[in-house]
Scaffold this motif. Structure first.
Motif, PDB file in Angstrom:
ATOM      1  N   ALA A 139      33.206  48.916  52.931  1.00  0.00           N
ATOM      2  CA  ALA A 139      34.304  48.950  51.960  1.00  0.00           C
ATOM      3  C   ALA A 139      34.843  47.557  51.663  1.00  0.00           C
ATOM      4  N   GLU A 140      35.003  46.713  52.688  1.00  0.00           N
ATOM      5  CA  GLU A 140      35.536  45.372  52.462  1.00  0.00           C
ATOM      6  C   GLU A 140      34.571  44.531  51.638  1.00  0.00           C
ATOM      7  N   ARG A 141      33.299  44.647  51.944  1.00  0.00           N
ATOM      8  CA  ARG A 141      32.306  43.872  51.190  1.00  0.00           C
ATOM      9  C   ARG A 141      32.224  44.346  49.737  1.00  0.00           C
TER      10      ARG A 141
ATOM     11  N   VAL B 202      35.662  39.263  43.474  1.00  0.00           N
ATOM     12  CA  VAL B 202      35.114  37.920  43.281  1.00  0.00           C
ATOM     13  C   VAL B 202      34.191  37.913  42.068  1.00  0.00           C
ATOM     14  N   GLY B 203      33.480  39.026  41.855  1.00  0.00           N
ATOM     15  CA  GLY B 203      32.639  39.117  40.663  1.00  0.00           C
ATOM     16  C   GLY B 203      33.449  39.055  39.383  1.00  0.00           C
TER      17      GLY B 203
ATOM     18  N   LEU C 172      45.644  41.051  47.223  1.00  0.00           N
ATOM     19  CA  LEU C 172      46.924  41.740  47.403  1.00  0.00           C
ATOM     20  C   LEU C 172      46.760  43.258  47.413  1.00  0.00           C
ATOM     21  N   ALA C 173      45.771  43.756  46.687  1.00  0.00           N
ATOM     22  CA  ALA C 173      45.610  45.209  46.540  1.00  0.00           C
ATOM     23  C   ALA C 173      44.620  45.816  47.528  1.00  0.00           C
ATOM     24  N   TYR C 174      43.672  45.030  48.030  1.00  0.00           N
ATOM     25  CA  TYR C 174      42.623  45.558  48.892  1.00  0.00           C
ATOM     26  C   TYR C 174      42.414  44.633  50.085  1.00  0.00           C
ATOM     27  N   ASP C 175      41.732  45.168  51.088  1.00  0.00           N
ATOM     28  CA  ASP C 175      41.281  44.355  52.211  1.00  0.00           C
ATOM     29  C   ASP C 175      39.943  43.739  51.836  1.00  0.00           C
ATOM     30  N   LEU C 176      39.942  42.437  51.598  1.00  0.00           N
ATOM     31  CA  LEU C 176      38.724  41.749  51.214  1.00  0.00           C
ATOM     32  C   LEU C 176      38.024  41.180  52.452  1.00  0.00           C
ATOM     33  N   TYR C 177      36.733  40.943  52.289  1.00  0.00           N
ATOM     34  CA  TYR C 177      35.920  40.429  53.396  1.00  0.00           C
ATOM     35  C   TYR C 177      36.036  38.917  53.459  1.00  0.00           C
ATOM     36  N   ALA C 178      36.395  38.395  54.612  1.00  0.00           N
ATOM     37  CA  ALA C 178      36.452  36.948  54.834  1.00  0.00           C
ATOM     38  C   ALA C 178      35.181  36.532  55.561  1.00  0.00           C
ATOM     39  N   PRO C 179      34.405  35.598  55.009  1.00  0.00           N
ATOM     40  CA  PRO C 179      33.161  35.175  55.672  1.00  0.00           C
ATOM     41  C   PRO C 179      33.410  34.720  57.102  1.00  0.00           C
TER      42      PRO C 179
END
Length: 279
Positions: A70-72, A79-80, A143-150
């Motif tokens: 989900a994060e990815r 990012v796209g 702010l709206a989602y949990d994004l993936y941090a490399p």
């Protein structure tokens, strides 16, 4: 006397590079003047970001699909949405319009290579988009989602290189699409085809790895479209090892060399065509 001659020779050698730097700066300043258009485009990208994210997350559910959790997936989407403003997948018609009206003759009389001149201006535009249209959707998505941090520090440098290569590949494709006007006069057909294909085959609407692996691999290696969107995002979300990330960058590099070589060949053919036509 020898020192003066050496400085003069150095100045002459650096003159073309200074000219291209000036074109890049002009491209940055030009797009910086259209602030309202930039804000409207950023808002539009954010709206579509919410729509795309909702669809892909609903499709994936709680399980990882094709290596994307989900994060990815959320990172892939947001990012796209920012990346499309940097690479500019839709094809501006300015070059094609200048070819159709004959104003391109003035461009060809300038003592700079037309392909490198256009590329320099496009890199300036991309620099402004990086600071605005890329950052905007990224902040909204975070702010709206949990994004993936490399997790690997090298990923950040690899992603920056991949994004630069993606911008050059996209520029080359757009240049060829517009250069079709040398032969067709009206390049709207190729422009529409590019806009549709670059989104579907480039990974903008869904990760290409959702397709059967053989088909996805054929698209990534055999066409330039995934080098614009899919590959930079795969590098960022670390879908694979560092070696696989480097292999993806190698694919992009190969397409950069091939696309720019084709652009130079097409431009030479186009200039000879203008001479034959009496231009």
């Amino acid at each position: 006397m020898l020192a003066d001659e050496s400085r003069h020779a150095t100045a002459l050698a650096l003159a073309p590079y200074r000219a291209y730097l000036a074109f890049a700066q002009a491209g940055f300043r030009r797009y910086a003047t259209y602030r309202q258009a930039m804000i409207a485009a950023t808002v539009t990208n954010c709206v579509f970001g919410f729509l795309r994210c909702a669809v892909l997350l609903a499709l994936a559910g709680t399980a990882a699909v094709a290596g994307y959790d989900a994060e990815r997936l959320a990172t892939f989407v947001w990012v796209g949405q920012g990346l499309i403003g940097v690479v500019l997948i839709w094809a501006p018609t300015e070059l094609a319009d200048r070819i159709r009206t004959g104003d391109v003759i003035t461009d060809l009389l300038r003592p700079v290579d037309p392909v490198w001149r256009e590329l320099a201006g496009d890199l300036g535009r991309a620099g402004f988009a990086l600071l605005t249209r890329f950052v905007g959707p990224l902040v909204v998505g975070a702010l709206a989602y949990d994004l993936y941090a490399p997790e690997r520090p090298a990923t950040y440098a690899l992603f920056a290189c991949s994004m630069l290569l993606a911008t050059v590949v996209c520029f080359g494709c757009r240049y060829l699409v517009n250069a079709a006007a040398y032969w067709l006069l009206d390049a709207r057909g190729p422009q529409m085809a590019w806009t549709l294909l670059s989104g579907v085959l480039g990974g903008l609407y869904f990760p290409l790895w959702f397709l059967p692996r053989v088909a996805a691999l054929a698209l990534v290696v055999g066409t330039p479209f995934p080098s614009v969107i899919q590959i930079p995002l795969d590098v960022l979300v670390e879908r694979g090892s560092t070696g696989e990330q480097a292999a993806l960058l190698a694919v992009q590099t190969g397409w950069v060399v091939a696309i720019l070589a084709i652009c130079r060949w097409v431009q030479r053919r186009a200039e000879r065509r203008l001479v034959v036509q009496g231009g």
